[in-house]
Motif scaffolding. Structure first.
Motif, PDB file in Angstrom:
ATOM      1  N   ALA A   6       6.819  12.238   6.037  1.00  0.00           N
ATOM      2  CA  ALA A   6       5.509  12.368   6.688  1.00  0.00           C
ATOM      3  C   ALA A   6       5.093  10.989   7.187  1.00  0.00           C
ATOM      4  O   ALA A   6       5.296   9.980   6.499  1.00  0.00           O
ATOM      5  CB  ALA A   6       4.469  12.924   5.718  1.00  0.00           C
ATOM      6  N   LEU A   7       4.523  10.930   8.404  1.00  0.00           N
ATOM      7  CA  LEU A   7       4.049   9.694   9.019  1.00  0.00           C
ATOM      8  C   LEU A   7       2.612   9.891   9.489  1.00  0.00           C
ATOM      9  O   LEU A   7       2.190  11.000   9.849  1.00  0.00           O
ATOM     10  CB  LEU A   7       4.951   9.301  10.194  1.00  0.00           C
ATOM     11  CG  LEU A   7       6.398   8.898   9.853  1.00  0.00           C
ATOM     12  CD1 LEU A   7       7.179   8.674  11.133  1.00  0.00           C
ATOM     13  CD2 LEU A   7       6.420   7.657   8.988  1.00  0.00           C
ATOM     14  N   ALA A  21       0.826  -1.204   0.000  1.00  0.00           N
ATOM     15  CA  ALA A  21       0.000   0.000   0.000  1.00  0.00           C
ATOM     16  C   ALA A  21       0.865   1.262   0.000  1.00  0.00           C
ATOM     17  O   ALA A  21       0.584   2.230  -0.716  1.00  0.00           O
ATOM     18  CB  ALA A  21      -0.932  -0.012   1.210  1.00  0.00           C
ATOM     19  N   LEU A  22       1.923   1.276   0.817  1.00  0.00           N
ATOM     20  CA  LEU A  22       2.760   2.477   0.922  1.00  0.00           C
ATOM     21  C   LEU A  22       3.619   2.687  -0.320  1.00  0.00           C
ATOM     22  O   LEU A  22       4.016   3.808  -0.626  1.00  0.00           O
ATOM     23  CB  LEU A  22       3.658   2.391   2.156  1.00  0.00           C
ATOM     24  CG  LEU A  22       2.921   2.426   3.505  1.00  0.00           C
ATOM     25  CD1 LEU A  22       3.901   2.205   4.646  1.00  0.00           C
ATOM     26  CD2 LEU A  22       2.205   3.760   3.684  1.00  0.00           C
ATOM     27  N   ALA A  23       3.918   1.611  -1.051  1.00  0.00           N
ATOM     28  CA  ALA A  23       4.742   1.757  -2.243  1.00  0.00           C
ATOM     29  C   ALA A  23       4.062   2.622  -3.293  1.00  0.00           C
ATOM     30  O   ALA A  23       4.721   3.330  -4.051  1.00  0.00           O
ATOM     31  CB  ALA A  23       5.069   0.389  -2.827  1.00  0.00           C
ATOM     32  N   GLY A  24       2.721   2.575  -3.375  1.00  0.00           N
ATOM     33  CA  GLY A  24       2.014   3.408  -4.337  1.00  0.00           C
ATOM     34  C   GLY A  24       1.808   4.817  -3.861  1.00  0.00           C
ATOM     35  O   GLY A  24       1.321   5.660  -4.622  1.00  0.00           O
ATOM     36  N   GLY A  46       4.227   5.674   6.649  1.00  0.00           N
ATOM     37  CA  GLY A  46       4.424   6.863   5.817  1.00  0.00           C
ATOM     38  C   GLY A  46       5.605   6.698   4.882  1.00  0.00           C
ATOM     39  O   GLY A  46       5.909   5.595   4.420  1.00  0.00           O
ATOM     40  N   PHE A  47       6.294   7.780   4.648  1.00  0.00           N
ATOM     41  CA  PHE A  47       7.458   7.740   3.758  1.00  0.00           C
ATOM     42  C   PHE A  47       8.535   8.662   4.333  1.00  0.00           C
ATOM     43  O   PHE A  47       8.244   9.624   5.053  1.00  0.00           O
ATOM     44  CB  PHE A  47       7.087   8.172   2.341  1.00  0.00           C
ATOM     45  CG  PHE A  47       6.510   9.565   2.245  1.00  0.00           C
ATOM     46  CD1 PHE A  47       7.354  10.672   2.076  1.00  0.00           C
ATOM     47  CD2 PHE A  47       5.139   9.769   2.331  1.00  0.00           C
ATOM     48  CE1 PHE A  47       6.817  11.941   1.994  1.00  0.00           C
ATOM     49  CE2 PHE A  47       4.619  11.047   2.244  1.00  0.00           C
ATOM     50  CZ  PHE A  47       5.444  12.140   2.074  1.00  0.00           C
ATOM     51  N   VAL A  48       9.777   8.337   4.002  1.00  0.00           N
ATOM     52  CA  VAL A  48      10.926   9.078   4.517  1.00  0.00           C
ATOM     53  C   VAL A  48      11.865   9.383   3.343  1.00  0.00           C
ATOM     54  O   VAL A  48      12.216   8.483   2.567  1.00  0.00           O
ATOM     55  CB  VAL A  48      11.680   8.287   5.607  1.00  0.00           C
ATOM     56  CG1 VAL A  48      12.954   9.033   6.012  1.00  0.00           C
ATOM     57  CG2 VAL A  48      10.777   8.072   6.805  1.00  0.00           C
ATOM     58  N   ILE A  49      12.248  10.653   3.250  1.00  0.00           N
ATOM     59  CA  ILE A  49      13.261  11.064   2.277  1.00  0.00           C
ATOM     60  C   ILE A  49      14.612  11.039   2.987  1.00  0.00           C
ATOM     61  O   ILE A  49      14.811  11.748   3.983  1.00  0.00           O
ATOM     62  CB  ILE A  49      12.972  12.476   1.741  1.00  0.00           C
ATOM     63  CG1 ILE A  49      11.551  12.581   1.196  1.00  0.00           C
ATOM     64  CG2 ILE A  49      13.990  12.856   0.668  1.00  0.00           C
ATOM     65  CD1 ILE A  49      11.124  14.004   0.864  1.00  0.00           C
ATOM     66  N   PRO A  97       9.136   4.010   1.475  1.00  0.00           N
ATOM     67  CA  PRO A  97       8.018   3.736   2.401  1.00  0.00           C
ATOM     68  C   PRO A  97       8.551   3.161   3.700  1.00  0.00           C
ATOM     69  O   PRO A  97       9.510   2.393   3.718  1.00  0.00           O
ATOM     70  CB  PRO A  97       7.174   2.726   1.624  1.00  0.00           C
ATOM     71  CG  PRO A  97       8.081   2.147   0.604  1.00  0.00           C
ATOM     72  CD  PRO A  97       9.114   3.159   0.300  1.00  0.00           C
ATOM     73  N   VAL A  98       7.947   3.533   4.819  1.00  0.00           N
ATOM     74  CA  VAL A  98       8.441   3.127   6.129  1.00  0.00           C
ATOM     75  C   VAL A  98       7.250   2.766   7.014  1.00  0.00           C
ATOM     76  O   VAL A  98       6.180   3.368   6.939  1.00  0.00           O
ATOM     77  CB  VAL A  98       9.293   4.245   6.764  1.00  0.00           C
ATOM     78  CG1 VAL A  98       8.471   5.475   7.045  1.00  0.00           C
ATOM     79  CG2 VAL A  98       9.979   3.756   8.021  1.00  0.00           C
TER      80      VAL A  98
END
Length: 618
Positions: A265-266, A90-93, A276-279, A101-102
């Motif tokens: 953002a989480l 789900a987070l990959a999209g 969420g996702f992490v840069i 994705p994290v």
């Protein structure tokens, strides 16, 4: 009035100024132009980097806003609340292309991405006892325990989770008790599972314990990049991430953070987890290396993390124009993207080409300036020399005319006043005749010179025996100077040429008079007429002081005389040898001198022989 030395120094100073000022001006203007061109090129590059930075910043902001909106819109039911594998799909999209994705557990441990390195196999029983024995006090027992441990316990760890095998293996390798290739192979297989402190400690031991190919293999394994999950975990644990996650979520239920070398953002999940996702550095570098980056191909992007990126402002910045242009785009407090030219030396090469062009133009301008200045200097020196020579010529001619005129006047007054005895009249008449002839010869020589200089020399050439005209000149010279020894004659009676006998006699008269003037004690003189190179050569030789090589061409110029004390002590007009050269040229020939200081001089007048008549065409 300036002395001759001061005059020469002044001339050289004027020449140097005339030659250097234009070259210096061209060089200064050229350097200014090249510098301005290089600065303009740097400004253009800096402007292009600023534009690329703004475009990249907009792309990151747009993708981040889209990802946050998609994350906030995801339902909290499965798959986010399901197993990590479902959450990963789900987070990959949702995650932007430059982010990972994290999924965090309630204790902030990382569940997603999964552990990259496989779990180590359990160590056999007894490895802990062998490890303790390998560190015991008995050296023999310690060596035996270490040998057994290395053979059986390659996967053993300490209670704190540290790998034990490389510690003992590197120590044994230093003692040559274990194969170094086996140690390198173990590090290649397990380097991904070593923690950062273990990697650093192993790298230090490798340099001391291994050598040759095994050491290079071990170094390469330890220097290999860490798996993305390890890099992500390390970056998430830096710089106050926990404090950022404890912040109140926004209206969408998201916590956006910028902490350490990461940003993202989480969203809090009902079971205490965060998704969420992490840069971070690895994800950003992978995106920038791909083909979808919004950057032109001539821009290079480098990810900076840690102190290199700390303190960067939001706006792109460029260093001073003296350095290489670059733009810095901050992502997080310790994460930034530096944009620079893909070919940093392009501007410098352009400047170098401009400098090479400037050197070429400067060299050409300097050569032109030197040429013009040399021409100016030569004309200036020639004008001054001509003025000096004319002054000397007037003085010499005045002296040569004044002496016979004074003699004629004095003798005439003696006769007029009757103060001479009758038996002295004959001697006075002879003196009057001699001085009159001398005066007439001087005037005739001046008139002949002026006619030849103007190209109006009268007379016609006809085939004749050259020896007859030369012999007449010698007879006249001997009559005028009865006290001198007889001239040695070597005259070829068969030498014929088309000549003006009067001009030939004038040239020989001048050569004999020149010898008498400069070498009166070097008699007898020798005059030679011989056939030479298809023509006739007339040579007048003396055994006088000779002429320096540097003066041998100059003395045939009008008003020029040899630059020595003898020439300055002897009066003369400086036109005798010039007349000789004009006579030679009028006959289509040439005049030269062969001489060395102290060994006399031989002046040669060469004229071409008579031309064969052309055959008539039937």
């Amino acid at each position: 009035m300036l002395s001759p030395r001061a005059s020469r120094l002044r001339d050289w100073a004027l020449f140097a100024a005339a030659a250097s000022v234009p070259a210096i001006c061209v060089g200064v203007l050229g350097l200014r132009a090249v510098s301005n061109e290089a600065d303009g090129a740097r400004r253009e590059v800096a402007l292009g980097l600023a534009t690329a930075s703004a475009r990249l910043s907009r792309a990151i902001d747009q993708e981040t806003d889209r990802a946050e909106a998609a994350l906030a819109a995801l339902p909290l039911a499965d798959p986010l609340t399901g197993p990590p594998e479902a959450a990963a799909a789900a987070l990959a999209g949702v995650a932007p292309p430059f982010a990972a994705p994290v999924l965090l557990a309630p204790d902030r441990s990382v569940l997603l991405p999964p552990q990259a390195a496989p779990q180590a196999a359990p160590a056999p029983d007894g490895c802990a006892a062998l490890a303790r024995a390998a560190a015991g006090p008995d050296a023999q027992a310690r060596a035996a325990a270490r040998r057994d441990f290395l053979a059986r316990c390659a996967e053993a760890r300490s209670p704190a989770g540290r790998w034990l095998w490389p510690v003992l293996a590197l120590d044994a390798a230093a003692d040559r008790a274990v194969d170094q290739g086996a140690v390198a192979a173990w590090l290649e297989a397990h380097a991904a599972g070593l923690s950062e402190p273990e990697r650093k400690a192993a790298a230090l031991e490798v340099d001391a314990a291994l050598s040759g190919e095994p050491r290079e293999r071990a170094r390469a394994a330890l220097a290999a990049p860490r798996p993305e999950r390890d890099a992500l975990v390390a970056e998430l644990r830096r710089g106050g991430l926990d404090a950022a996650l404890r912040a109140r979520p926004d209206a969408r239920g998201l916590v956006a953070f910028r902490a350490g070398a990461a940003a993202g953002a989480l969203r809090a999940l009902p079971d205490g987890r965060s998704a969420g996702f992490v840069i971070h550095g690895s994800s950003l570098a992978g995106w920038l290396r791909g083909g979808a980056r919004p950057l032109p191909p001539d821009v290079r992007a480098d990810v900076l993390a840690g102190a290199a990126a700390a303190g960067a402002g939001r706006a792109p910045v460029a260093p001073e124009l003296g350095g290489a242009p670059a733009a810095l785009l901050p992502i997080a407090p310790e994460l930034a993207v530096r944009l620079s030219p893909a070919d940093p030396a392009a501007v410098e090469r352009h400047a170098a080409r401009g400098k090479r062009l400037l050197v070429g133009v400067g060299a050409a301008a300097t050569a032109l300036a030197l040429g013009l200045a040399a021409l100016l200097f030569a004309r200036m020196r020639a004008a001054r020399r001509s003025s000096e020579l004319r002054t000397d010529f007037v003085a010499a001619v005045s002296h040569e005319l004044r002496t016979p005129i004074a003699s004629v006047r004095m003798l005439s007054e003696l006769l007029e006043e009757g103060r001479l005895a009758p038996d002295e009249h004959r001697e006075v008449f002879e003196a009057l005749g001699r001085e009159s002839r001398r005066l007439g010869e001087t005037v005739e020589r001046l008139l002949g010179f002026s006619r030849m200089m103007a190209g109006r020399a009268a007379g016609g050439r006809a085939p004749a025996r050259v020896a007859e005209a030369v012999a007449a000149s010698i007879d006249t010279f001997e009559e005028r100077n009865p006290e001198m020894p007889r001239v040695v004659r070597e005259l070829d009676p068969a030498a014929e040429a088309s000549i003006d006998a009067g001009q030939i006699q004038l040239a020989v008269d001048n050569l004999l008079a020149n010898a008498l003037k400069y070498a009166p004690l070097a008699a007898p003189y020798r005059v030679r007429v011989a056939r030479e190179r298809g023509g006739v050569a007339i040579a007048v030789e003396d055994r006088g002081p000779g002429i320096a090589r540097r003066d041998q061409r100059r003395i045939f110029e009008p008003f020029e005389r040899a630059d020595d004390r003898l020439s300055r002590a002897v009066s003369g007009s400086g036109i005798g040898l010039s007349l000789v050269r004009h006579v030679a040229r009028a006959h289509g020939g040439s005049a030269r001198v062969d001489s060395e200081p102290g060994r006399g001089a031989a002046f040669t007048l060469w004229i071409p022989g008579p031309r064969a008549p052309k055959e008539q065409t039937p």
